[in-house]
Design a protein around this motif. Structure first.
Motif, PDB file in Angstrom:
ATOM      1  N   ASN A   3      41.522  40.777  42.845  1.00 32.93           N
ATOM      2  CA  ASN A   3      40.983  41.589  42.157  1.00 32.93           C
ATOM      3  C   ASN A   3      40.315  41.116  40.851  1.00 32.93           C
ATOM      4  OD1 ASN A   3      39.716  43.263  40.336  1.00 32.93           O
ATOM      5  ND2 ASN A   3      39.965  45.303  42.184  1.00 32.93           N
ATOM      6  N   GLY A  10      38.744  43.595  37.376  1.00 29.64           N
ATOM      7  CA  GLY A  10      37.152  43.653  38.443  1.00 29.64           C
ATOM      8  C   GLY A  10      36.351  42.660  39.188  1.00 29.64           C
ATOM      9  N   LEU A  22      35.631  40.254  42.626  1.00 30.75           N
ATOM     10  CA  LEU A  22      36.194  39.838  43.238  1.00 30.75           C
ATOM     11  C   LEU A  22      35.958  38.180  43.064  1.00 30.75           C
ATOM     12  CD1 LEU A  22      35.036  42.642  46.038  1.00 30.75           C
ATOM     13  CD2 LEU A  22      37.137  42.740  43.642  1.00 30.75           C
TER      14      LEU A  22
HETATM   15  C1  LIG Z   1      38.865  46.258  40.999  1.00 27.17           C
HETATM   16  O1  LIG Z   1      39.843  46.334  40.080  1.00 27.17           O
HETATM   17  C2  LIG Z   1      39.818  47.436  38.834  1.00 27.17           C
HETATM   18  C3  LIG Z   1      40.600  47.838  37.859  1.00 27.17           C
HETATM   19  O2  LIG Z   1      41.145  46.248  37.209  1.00 27.17           O
HETATM   20  C4  LIG Z   1      39.172  49.047  40.094  1.00 27.17           C
HETATM   21  O3  LIG Z   1      38.260  49.597  38.649  1.00 27.17           O
HETATM   22  C5  LIG Z   1      38.370  48.098  41.263  1.00 27.17           C
HETATM   23  O4  LIG Z   1      37.391  49.508  41.699  1.00 27.17           O
HETATM   24  C6  LIG Z   1      38.800  47.248  41.740  1.00 27.17           C
HETATM   25  N1  LIG Z   1      37.520  46.988  42.756  1.00 27.17           N
HETATM   26  C7  LIG Z   1      37.839  47.389  43.892  1.00 27.17           C
HETATM   27  C8  LIG Z   1      36.863  46.858  45.295  1.00 27.17           C
HETATM   28  O5  LIG Z   1      38.882  47.211  44.445  1.00 27.17           O
END
Ligand SMILES: *[C@@H]1O[C@H](CO)[C@@H](O)[C@H](O)[C@H]1NC(C)=O
Ligand SMILES: *[C@@H]1O[C@H](CO)[C@@H](O)[C@H](O)[C@H]1NC(C)=O
Ligand SMILES: *[C@@H]1O[C@H](CO)[C@@H](O)[C@H](O)[C@H]1NC(C)=O
Ligand SMILES: *[C@@H]1O[C@H](CO)[C@@H](O)[C@H](O)[C@H]1NC(C)=O
Ligand SMILES: *[C@@H]1O[C@H](CO)[C@@H](O)[C@H](O)[C@H]1NC(C)=O
Length: 589
Positions: free
Chosen positions: A166, A169, A171
């Motif tokens: 991640n 934000g 992927l």
């Molecule tokens: C990825 O990280 C962000 C924070 O940077 C978060 O808000 C988001 O839920 C995360 N996405 C997943 C799919 O884990």
């Protein structure tokens, strides 16, 4: 020069981007390394030079873990979305590996926070148990979609197929693969290794369809031609970009390397003529740090890309912490390197000018070590399974003077990390291989890197004949006998031959061997084989013999009368010694 052998580099890293629904452009910086081969210390202008005081002072030293750590640190400071990947072959090549077998590699890589790595061919050199220890100590995953460890309990669950990062934000899916030939050519135990393309495709489909991952990078170790094939044939059903790593350096090489191609190499996938698949790599030994910056638009299409392998030269400051830690580890490595294995009463001549034109005593010593290594107490019909050793003259980098032979000496002479394998060939094919040995050999020409050093075989050549018709007679030591004797080779018999993996896989002009092979069994590391032999047989006084001879005057090309022959052949030897001496001075730097 042609006879100086070039190593083959394998491995890769790919990025595939898929249609995405994110709104803004997304920039990603991909840092990548491959084929580091335990180069923790910096080295000189040629890959096998040490960083001597002179090179140091003239700013001609490159690489080393301390520069690698600091370059990664600086780029992470300067830019936001950075990932760090390694495409395999961290092991083999220096005494750091021979002593620590990966434990200190893990410490540095953990500290550098790699995101994911692939498994290279040489990473199996520690055997599955050693590899399991290494993988267990990592704080990031080693990926292999085409690796199935169901039947190899030590590695079970240690080599996942993919990981999802991640990044701010977004992927990013990383999938890994290893060379399909590892099953055959590396010490992979009971691992199953499946074809790359199918294995990757399945996982890419799963990540995109089930997990909504929009960008996928593949990191793997299979060689640039397979990488380009993957880029063209696979993932691309949906992908518009794909980035790979490894092989020789791509792009503008700021140092002496000749680039393989552009950085990145842009491949158009069969299934998507609009698509772009980017393939990159970063040479070897950590001389460079690969850096590819990619900008994705809100559809996940590659909008722009930019990058080049960053030369880790004098202008990169060394990280003080990494240097201190390295020096703390150094003691036992230095001790191992300095340990005496044997005393040699004689000069062991490994110069290409001697070994590439005829038998040389270093060649004979190593060939005997190879034969000795595979002797075992298993019951064969005779005294051994294999009585012949054959391998290429350009295996050696330097000669050794009379005196103590240390572990460091052995590593300096054979730094390529080959293995000593046993292959089976038919007698008629052995003769074809022996023809290759002298194909490029002319009386006054260049030495030949492919000239074969031998044990257990007696060969007579006639160099006045055209290439391909020069073998006059071949005798080999019998195996199914109580008392070893030289007997004429039999065209139809199958012979076991001890050789290195390098020519067994077609290196130095032996492209015919892979097609002739009846079987091949991968053996131990060459450095282990030779250092054990030195340890067991001191003092050393290996002589030049008459294993390989050239029919009377065939080197001087003189068809004169009988009486003249003696005179001519004395002249011939004198010329020979003169040439050898001069070339030696040039080559044994
Ligand atoms: C990825 O990280 C962000 C924070 O940077 C978060 O808000 C988001 O839920 C995360 N996405 C997943 C799919 O884990
Ligand atoms: C992404 O990279 C491009 C090309 O270097 C640059 O023009 C752009 O400003 C960058 N965008 C972001 C969000 O950093
Ligand atoms: C594991 O070994 C069994 C028995 O030899 C074999 O049938 C099976 O196909 C192997 N599984 C894999 C994944 O290789
Ligand atoms: C670990 O990484 C940090 C940050 O990059 C660096 O300052 C430190 O010296 C490193 N230590 C080692 C042992 O590499
Ligand atoms: C043969 O050698 C192996 C390993 O060196 C040893 O374990 C085994 O007992 C030996 N067998 C015989 C019959 O000596």
């Amino acid at each position: 020069m042609e006879f100086i052998r070039s190593a083959t580099f394998l491995c890769s890293l790919f990025l595939a981007s898929f249609v995405t629904i994110s709104e803004a452009n997304f920039n990603l910086t991909i840092l990548h390394t491959n084929d580091e081969h335990s180069r923790f210390d910096e080295f000189g202008p040629s890959d096998f030079d040490k960083c001597t005081k002179e090179f140091q002072e003239s700013g001609a030293c490159y690489g080393g873990i301390a520069r690698r750590v600091s370059a990664v640190k600086d780029i992470r400071k300067e830019t936001g979305n950075v990932i760090l990947l390694d495409a395999g072959d961290r092991f083999q090549g220096t005494a750091w590996y021979n002593y620590y077998r990966g434990s200190q590699t893990a410490l540095f890589m953990n500290n550098m926070s790699y995101d994911a790595i692939a498994i290279g061919t040489h990473d199996f050199d520690v055997d599955v148990e050693g590899l399991a220890n290494f993988l267990e100590s990592l704080t990031f995953p080693a990926l292999g979609c085409n690796v199935d460890a169901t039947n190899e309990s030590l590695l079970d669950n240690l080599i996942p197929c993919s990981t999802v990062l991640n990044i701010s934000g977004e992927l990013v899916g990383i999938v890994g693969y290893t060379h399909p030939a590892n099953k055959e050519y590396s010490r992979t135990g009971n691992l199953e290794i499946a074809p790359v393309i199918e294995s990757l495709q399945e996982e890419v489909d799963r990540l995109t369809n089930q997990q909504g991952v929009t960008k996928i990078i593949a990191v793997g170790h299979a060689g640039i031609s397979i990488d380009q094939e993957i880029a063209q044939q696979q993932i691309p059903s949906e992908a518009n970009a794909l980035i790979g790593c490894c092989s020789t350096s791509h792009g503008e090489a700021p140092s002496s390397e000749v680039p393989y191609g552009d950085y990145p190499i842009v491949v158009t996938p069969d299934s998507n003529p609009e698509g772009k698949v980017l393939v990159v790599s970063a040479y070897r030994f950590g001389k460079y740090l690969g850096r590819l910056d990619v900008e994705f638009d809100d559809q996940g299409q590659v909008q722009s890309y930019n990058g080049n392998p960053l030369l880790l030269g004098n202008h990169i400051e060394k990280d003080v912490g990494a240097l201190e830690t390295l020096n703390n580890f150094r003691g036992p490595v230095d001790e191992l390197m300095a340990s005496n294995l044997a005393y040699s009463m004689v000069t062991l001549d490994g110069s290409i000018n001697t070994c590439g034109r005829g038998e040389c005593n270093m060649g004979i010593h190593f060939a005997e070590a190879m034969l000795n290594y595979q002797l075992s107490n298993e019951s064969f019909p005779g005294w051994t399974q294999a009585s012949i050793a054959l391998y290429n003259a350009d295996s050696f980098r330097i000669s050794l003077p009379q005196g103590y032979v240390t572990y460091q000496d052995v590593l300096d002479v054979i730094p390529y990390g080959d293995t000593i394998d046993v292959i089976e060939l038919r007698g008629a094919d052995v003769i074809l291989v022996l023809e290759v040995s002298v194909t490029n050999l002319e009386a006054d020409g260049e030495p030949s890197g492919g000239f074969l050093q031998t044990a257990g075989i007696r060969i007579i050549y006639d160099l006045t004949k055209p290439a391909g018709e020069r073998v006059v007679s071949v005798k080999v030591l019998c195996t199914a006998c109580d008392i070893p004797r030289y007997e004429p080779i039999d065209d139809d018999m199958i012979y076991k031959i001890v050789t290195n993996n390098y020519i067994a896989t077609g290196g130095t002009g032996y492209g015919i061997i892979p097609d002739m092979l009846i079987s091949r069994v991968k053996g131990a590391d060459d450095v282990d084989v030779w250092s054990d032999y030195f340890r067991s047989k001191s003092p050393v006084w290996t002589a030049v013999e008459e294993r390989v001879t050239f029919q009377e005057d065939s080197k001087c090309n003189n068809g004169g009368q009988y009486k003249l022959n003696w005179v001519v052949s004395v002249f011939c030897s004198a010329l020979w010694i003169g040439l050898t001496y001069r070339f030696k001075a040039l080559i044994d730097i």
